[in-house]
Design an enzyme around this catalytic site. Structure first.
Site, PDB file in Angstrom:
ATOM      1  N   TYR A   1      -2.826  10.592   1.529  1.00  0.00           N
ATOM      2  CA  TYR A   1      -3.481  10.794   0.227  1.00  0.00           C
ATOM      3  C   TYR A   1      -3.471  12.264  -0.303  1.00  0.00           C
ATOM      4  O   TYR A   1      -3.436  12.521  -1.671  1.00  0.00           O
ATOM      5  CB  TYR A   1      -5.122  10.403   0.033  1.00  0.00           C
ATOM      6  CG  TYR A   1      -5.187   8.911   0.273  1.00  0.00           C
ATOM      7  CD1 TYR A   1      -5.471   8.042  -0.615  1.00  0.00           C
ATOM      8  CD2 TYR A   1      -5.132   8.382   1.417  1.00  0.00           C
ATOM      9  CE1 TYR A   1      -5.618   6.588  -0.656  1.00  0.00           C
ATOM     10  CE2 TYR A   1      -5.469   7.124   1.672  1.00  0.00           C
ATOM     11  CZ  TYR A   1      -5.757   6.071   0.588  1.00  0.00           C
ATOM     12  OH  TYR A   1      -5.759   4.767   0.946  1.00  0.00           O
TER      13      TYR A   1
ATOM     14  N   HIS B   1      -5.327  -7.729  -0.014  1.00  0.00           N
ATOM     15  CA  HIS B   1      -4.410  -6.314   0.170  1.00  0.00           C
ATOM     16  C   HIS B   1      -3.585  -6.318   1.482  1.00  0.00           C
ATOM     17  O   HIS B   1      -2.719  -5.596   1.459  1.00  0.00           O
ATOM     18  CB  HIS B   1      -5.625  -5.492   0.167  1.00  0.00           C
ATOM     19  CG  HIS B   1      -5.052  -3.949   0.209  1.00  0.00           C
ATOM     20  ND1 HIS B   1      -4.489  -3.473  -0.839  1.00  0.00           N
ATOM     21  CD2 HIS B   1      -4.750  -3.110   1.174  1.00  0.00           C
ATOM     22  CE1 HIS B   1      -3.920  -2.301  -0.975  1.00  0.00           C
ATOM     23  NE2 HIS B   1      -4.376  -1.957   0.325  1.00  0.00           N
TER      24      HIS B   1
ATOM     25  N   ASP C   1       0.834  -1.116   0.008  1.00  0.00           N
ATOM     26  CA  ASP C   1      -0.026   0.079  -0.055  1.00  0.00           C
ATOM     27  C   ASP C   1       0.937   1.215   0.000  1.00  0.00           C
ATOM     28  O   ASP C   1       1.750   1.417  -0.723  1.00  0.00           O
ATOM     29  CB  ASP C   1      -0.962   0.015   1.126  1.00  0.00           C
ATOM     30  CG  ASP C   1      -2.096   0.865   0.952  1.00  0.00           C
ATOM     31  OD1 ASP C   1      -3.096   0.646   0.596  1.00  0.00           O
ATOM     32  OD2 ASP C   1      -1.983   2.087   1.567  1.00  0.00           O
TER      33      ASP C   1
END
Length: 417
Positions: A338, A395, A204
């Site tokens: 982000y 994930h 990630d």
């Protein structure tokens, strides 16, 4: 944060635990750290108990519109009745936690040393909505002596940090990128802990940090294992344009997972990348809201058989993750990653570039991840020496399939010089 601040006691702790390599401890104010979040538990439970939920959702009762009400109510009941943060905290404090001050950031990390004198220093990076918790199942086994597929003996000194803004690491200032984090953690490894060379693992957002060291600090970061790459995956049309064909059913399934995520599962990415304050402040004092926002990702991005061996991603583990976010008040600051790393720039990049290093690169794919990079694509960005594709996991492989991830990371030992 609670920490021990007496230098003499700190030195005694280092001697007794043999937990931190020789480095400039005083310069970086390195201190043992104890997790102590119990004071926030009564409010958390009160907020969970007092959150009003609808009796039913008639239009979309299943999970096609997001997390189902039935699932949410089941999690809440377990949170209130069976989940015990005090027990979880006690378990986590069995590891050697430290904090260091680097570039005015308080950086939290676990440091567990192998008993083997030739152990490879290894730093493991999580992403969002992850935390250092997702590597807990790996730590002990990675410190133990084992054999690689080529018969070489390998063990690791394991370092697991919290990224800036996550859990016990302080939030950085504006415009902080994953490359800035790479610089800080290179300092941790080389100057604070005193390692001349080390290996990295990332998934990630942690992939971006690990890549920043692998590419930018290539004299010290001498091997890398990735479960994702810091480049935006390619669509089927883009793969075809590069003459990359996916023949195996597993590969085709994984590519479709990415296509589906792009179409219906990436709304959170847009929200946190453009208006992180909006969602962060809404969820800040809302544990049930955090369960919806984060828990849905753990459910949807993981293997449907999560919680059954070899997965350790149980509902209790998800509640531990959400509790850590709420009790450390990090839901807002963690989301800034982000906003500070725009897509196509320092975030997941559009243009594939090759790492400026000859160091070995290893890659693991897991069937139910929502991003996929075939071998032919991974080969374009580094000295790929190992590529494995697993039909179990998702994930969060440190929780979804820890034995496979451990085995793959150990293969660093086959190529370490």
């Amino acid at each position: 944060m609670k920490s021990i601040s007496f230098p003499f006691l700190y030195l005694c702790t280092l001697t007794a635990a043999s937990s931190v390599a020789s480095g400039n401890h005083g310069l970086y104010d390195v201190r043992p750290f104890t997790i102590s979040l119990s004071d926030g538990v009564p409010r958390m439970l009160e907020r969970i108990r007092d959150t009003e939920l609808p009796d039913a959702i008639s239009q979309y009762p299943g999970n096609e519109a997001g997390i189902s009400l039935e699932t949410l109510k089941a999690f809440r009941n377990q949170w209130l009745v069976d989940f015990d943060w005090f027990k979880e905290e006690e378990s986590l404090n069995r590891y050697h936690h430290f904090t260091a001050k680097i570039e005015n950031l308080d950086v939290h990390f676990i440091h567990e040393k192998s008993n083997e004198p030739d152990a490879i220093p290894l730093i493991l990076y999580h992403g969002w909505p992850g935390s250092f918790l997702e590597f807990i199942p790996l730590i002990k086994k990675l410190t133990q002596k084992a054999k690689t597929s080529t018969g070489k003996h390998v063990s690791f000194d394991v370092i697991v940090p919290s990224l800036p803004g996550f859990a016990f690491s302080s939030a950085p200032g504006a415009n902080w990128t994953v490359d800035d984090s790479a610089r800080v953690f290179n300092t941790l490894m080389t100057k604070v802990l005193g390692y001349k060379a080390y290996a990295v693992h990332g998934t990630d957002w942690g992939t971006g940090v690990a890549w920043g060291q692998f590419d930018g600090f290539n004299t010290s970061a001498r091997a890398a294992h990735f479960a994702m790459l810091p480049f935006l995956p390619l669509t089927p049309e883009q793969l075809e344009a590069q003459n990359i064909t996916l023949n195996a059913p597993l590969e085709q399934f994984e590519e479709q997972r990415y296509v589906d995520w792009s179409a219906t599962g990436s709304g959170y990415f847009i929200e946190e990348g453009s208006k992180p304050n909006d969602i962060g402040l809404v969820l800040y004092d809302n544990p049930m809201g955090q369960l919806v926002w984060i828990g849905e990702k753990y459910i949807e991005w993981s293997d449907p058989k999560a919680g059954t061996s070899p997965s350790v991603l149980t509902h209790n583990e998800i509640l531990r993750i959400i509790s850590l976010y709420y009790l450390t008040k990090s839901i807002l600051t963690s989301g800034y990653i982000y906003f500070q790393n725009p897509l196509g720039q320092t975030g997941f990049r559009y243009n594939y570039t090759r790492a400026r290093t000859d160091a070995p690169m290893l890659f693991s794919a897991f069937k139910y991840n929502v991003h996929y990079w075939p071998r032919a694509l991974a080969e374009t960005v580094g000295n790929l020496v190992l590529y494995r594709n697993h039909d179990f996991g998702g994930h969060f492989p440190g929780l979804d399939n820890p034995p496979a991830l451990i085995e793959d990371i150990r293969e660093i030992g086959s190529y370490w010089e």
